[in-house]
Write a protein that holds these residues in place. Structure first.
Motif, PDB file in Angstrom:
ATOM      1  N   SER A 154       0.846  -1.380  -0.125  1.00 53.36           N
ATOM      2  CA  SER A 154       0.047   0.115   0.034  1.00 53.36           C
ATOM      3  C   SER A 154       0.836   1.133  -0.170  1.00 53.36           C
ATOM      4  N   PRO A 155       0.419   2.307  -0.607  1.00 55.34           N
ATOM      5  CA  PRO A 155       1.105   3.367  -0.673  1.00 55.34           C
ATOM      6  C   PRO A 155       0.841   4.417   0.309  1.00 55.34           C
ATOM      7  N   THR A 156      -0.010   3.908   1.307  1.00 56.09           N
ATOM      8  CA  THR A 156      -0.105   4.621   2.666  1.00 56.09           C
ATOM      9  C   THR A 156       0.156   3.658   3.900  1.00 56.09           C
ATOM     10  N   SER A 157       0.523   4.672   4.888  1.00 58.70           N
ATOM     11  CA  SER A 157       1.104   3.868   6.251  1.00 58.70           C
ATOM     12  C   SER A 157      -0.112   3.290   6.996  1.00 58.70           C
ATOM     13  N   VAL A 158       0.122   1.986   7.221  1.00 52.32           N
ATOM     14  CA  VAL A 158      -0.754   1.320   8.042  1.00 52.32           C
ATOM     15  C   VAL A 158      -0.429   0.918   9.256  1.00 52.32           C
ATOM     16  N   LEU A 159      -1.159   0.990  10.339  1.00 51.39           N
ATOM     17  CA  LEU A 159      -0.559   0.477  11.658  1.00 51.39           C
ATOM     18  C   LEU A 159      -1.841  -0.053  12.414  1.00 51.39           C
ATOM     19  N   HIS A 235      -6.990   7.949   9.270  1.00 56.56           N
ATOM     20  CA  HIS A 235      -8.105   7.371   9.073  1.00 56.56           C
ATOM     21  C   HIS A 235      -8.191   6.078  10.194  1.00 56.56           C
ATOM     22  N   VAL A 236      -8.613   6.239  11.562  1.00 57.97           N
ATOM     23  CA  VAL A 236      -8.558   5.241  12.570  1.00 57.97           C
ATOM     24  C   VAL A 236     -10.025   4.613  12.720  1.00 57.97           C
ATOM     25  N   ALA A 237      -9.751   3.046  12.588  1.00 56.38           N
ATOM     26  CA  ALA A 237     -11.231   2.586  13.003  1.00 56.38           C
ATOM     27  C   ALA A 237     -10.906   1.411  13.915  1.00 56.38           C
ATOM     28  N   PRO A 238     -11.927   1.134  14.770  1.00 52.62           N
ATOM     29  CA  PRO A 238     -11.869   0.116  15.812  1.00 52.62           C
ATOM     30  C   PRO A 238     -12.341  -1.074  15.041  1.00 52.62           C
ATOM     31  N   VAL A 239     -11.836  -2.495  15.286  1.00 53.72           N
ATOM     32  CA  VAL A 239     -12.307  -3.759  14.817  1.00 53.72           C
ATOM     33  C   VAL A 239     -12.698  -4.589  15.937  1.00 53.72           C
ATOM     34  N   LYS A 240     -14.067  -5.017  15.632  1.00 56.62           N
ATOM     35  CA  LYS A 240     -14.722  -5.670  16.787  1.00 56.62           C
ATOM     36  C   LYS A 240     -14.668  -7.354  16.415  1.00 56.62           C
ATOM     37  N   VAL A 252      -4.881   4.032   9.015  1.00 60.86           N
ATOM     38  CA  VAL A 252      -4.426   4.026   7.586  1.00 60.86           C
ATOM     39  C   VAL A 252      -4.343   5.606   7.434  1.00 60.86           C
ATOM     40  N   LYS A 253      -3.062   6.029   7.247  1.00 58.04           N
ATOM     41  CA  LYS A 253      -2.455   7.467   7.209  1.00 58.04           C
ATOM     42  C   LYS A 253      -1.820   7.841   5.903  1.00 58.04           C
TER      43      LYS A 253
END
Length: 439
Positions: A154-159, A235-240, A252-253
């Motif tokens: 991905s060309p975007t940073s993922v954490l 863009h930050v999201a919770p995973v349930k 994703v930044k």
């Protein structure tokens, strides 16, 4: 067969349409309209990938067309590049603040147009990729099967963190952007990126949103391992899990440092003199109004000075504008060095400067500084051709004695400055009732 991107050109000048169309038709499908209403009608018939929009059009201006595009949910996400004959920071700032992604100037440079269209179509593709990544990540809640090739490339940073906030995964783009390897980052809290410059209210809003189980989008000012500060659109999201409990957070930044710096440069240019770097008329008198409000509350004395460089026109006419510019730059520096750190020096015209002094004890405090400025400007100026000399005429108006608002103070300081000029130049005059400026 790959579908080519569609570009919509809206410009009332058919010559501009032809130039733009010829520059872009080799790589893109082109539609064009010669008025705002015609362009909006074409938008409803077929959604373009990007709009090139002229600002100055009869009937319906480019800004009005832009507002209509952004009000329609079906078209608001389409990137718009303004085409303008105006080449100044104020119009460029207005265009960017309105929400345009970029602007190009007339006369049209076709190489610039092609480069900017290509850039913003690629940025739009990256944003769509980012959204798709977010959707994919939300769909893999149970085991966070996000360590796929798509995320790795991905060309975007993922954490990704656990519910305790500790980092469990970073992709290669994260390492490229932050300087931290996966070994250095995993097990750490994302606070290792904190610069101390992001407002606490931003983090409070982010966590209040995430704890409610909702995704959050915003901007963060972070710091790379090298110490360099950079801006990220996060863009930050919770995973349930199946029970609805949060088991991970995915961020994703996108690095938006260049975009922020461009905005800051335009904002600076809109409020500062390009030659001397001093505050321009707009910024200076905004500060005067703020200082007057404070002076009225605290019953303080304030001084406004108008400083005009005597015989500056002779230098320009004799040695040229290049030497004149050198003198203006040095004059600005000398005036700035002559005032207190709390005072402000501005440039409002060719050889016209202004000085604001706050929290004074009496009129004598202002005249002392004015004399210091006059003396500094009397010293010879070293230029490429040798040395030149000027003097200055300085007018002073005091608050509250000589005016209660910025307009009255400016007018009376201007009158006093003209009085100093009429009395032989190279002098200082404090406003007195009855002074006036020659027409």
């Amino acid at each position: 067969m790959t579908t080519r991107p569609l570009i919509l050109i809206i410009d009332d000048m058919i010559e501009n349409v032809e130039v733009l169309g010829e520059a872009l038709s080799g790589s893109y499908d082109i539609q064009f309209a010669t008025s705002g209403p015609e362009g909006l009608a074409l938008l409803k018939m077929r959604r373009p990938d990007l709009v090139l929009l002229d600002i100055m059009m009869p009937g319906m201006s480019g800004y009005e067309v832009f507002d209509a595009i952004k009000l329609d949910p079906q078209t608001r996400a389409i990137p718009v590049i303004f085409v303008t004959a105006k080449n100044n920071a104020e119009s460029e700032t207005k265009a960017l603040n309105a929400g345009a992604v970029d602007f190009v100037h007339k006369p049209i440079n076709t190489d610039v147009v092609r480069a900017r269209v290509r850039l913003h179509l690629e940025l739009e593709k990256r944003r769509e990729d980012l959204k798709q990544n977010m959707v994919h990540l939300m769909q893999t809640q149970n085991h966070l099967r996000v360590l796929s090739m798509a995320v790795e490339q991905s060309p975007t940073s993922v954490l990704i963190t656990g519910p305790d906030g500790l980092i469990e995964y970073v992709n290669p783009q994260f390492t490229r952007e932050t300087g931290y390897s996966s070994v250095e980052a995993i097990g750490q809290n994302p606070r290792l990126l904190h610069s101390g410059l992001t407002p606490q209210s931003t983090f409070d809003d982010m966590w209040a949103t995430l704890i409610q189980g909702e995704p959050w989008t915003g901007e963060l000012i972070n710091r790379r391992k090298s110490g360099e500060v950079f801006w990220e659109e996060a863009h930050v999201a919770p995973v349930k899990d199946d029970a609805g409990s949060i088991i991970h957070f995915v961020a994703v930044k996108l690095d938006v440092t260049e975009r922020k710096q461009a905005h800051e440069r335009l904002a600076y240019m809109a409020h500062h003199d390009a030659l001397t770097g001093l505050p321009n008329r707009i910024l200076f008198f905004e500060h005067v109004m703020q200082s007057l409000a404070m002076a009225k509350r605290n019953a303080n004395i304030l001084a406004l000075m108008f400083v005009d460089l005597d015989r500056f026109k002779v230098i320009n006419d004799t040695y040229g504008h290049g030497v004149g510019d050198q003198v203006l730059i040095e004059a600005a520096r000398r005036m700035s060095d002559s005032v207190r750190g709390s005072d402000m020096v501005g440039r409002i015209g060719g050889d016209e400067f202004v000085v604001l002094m706050c929290d004074l004890t009496n009129e004598g405090s202002a005249t002392t500084v004015a004399e210091k400025i006059r003396h500094a400007l009397n010293q010879p100026f070293t230029v490429a051709q040798g040395t030149v000399s000027i003097s200055s005429s300085i007018g002073i108006a005091m608050f509250p004695e000589h005016g209660s608002d910025e307009i009255e103070l400016a007018r009376n300081a201007d009158y006093a400055m003209y009085h100093a000029k009429e009395n032989g130049r190279n002098g200082i005059a404090v406003y007195l009732p009855g002074m006036w400026a020659p027409h």
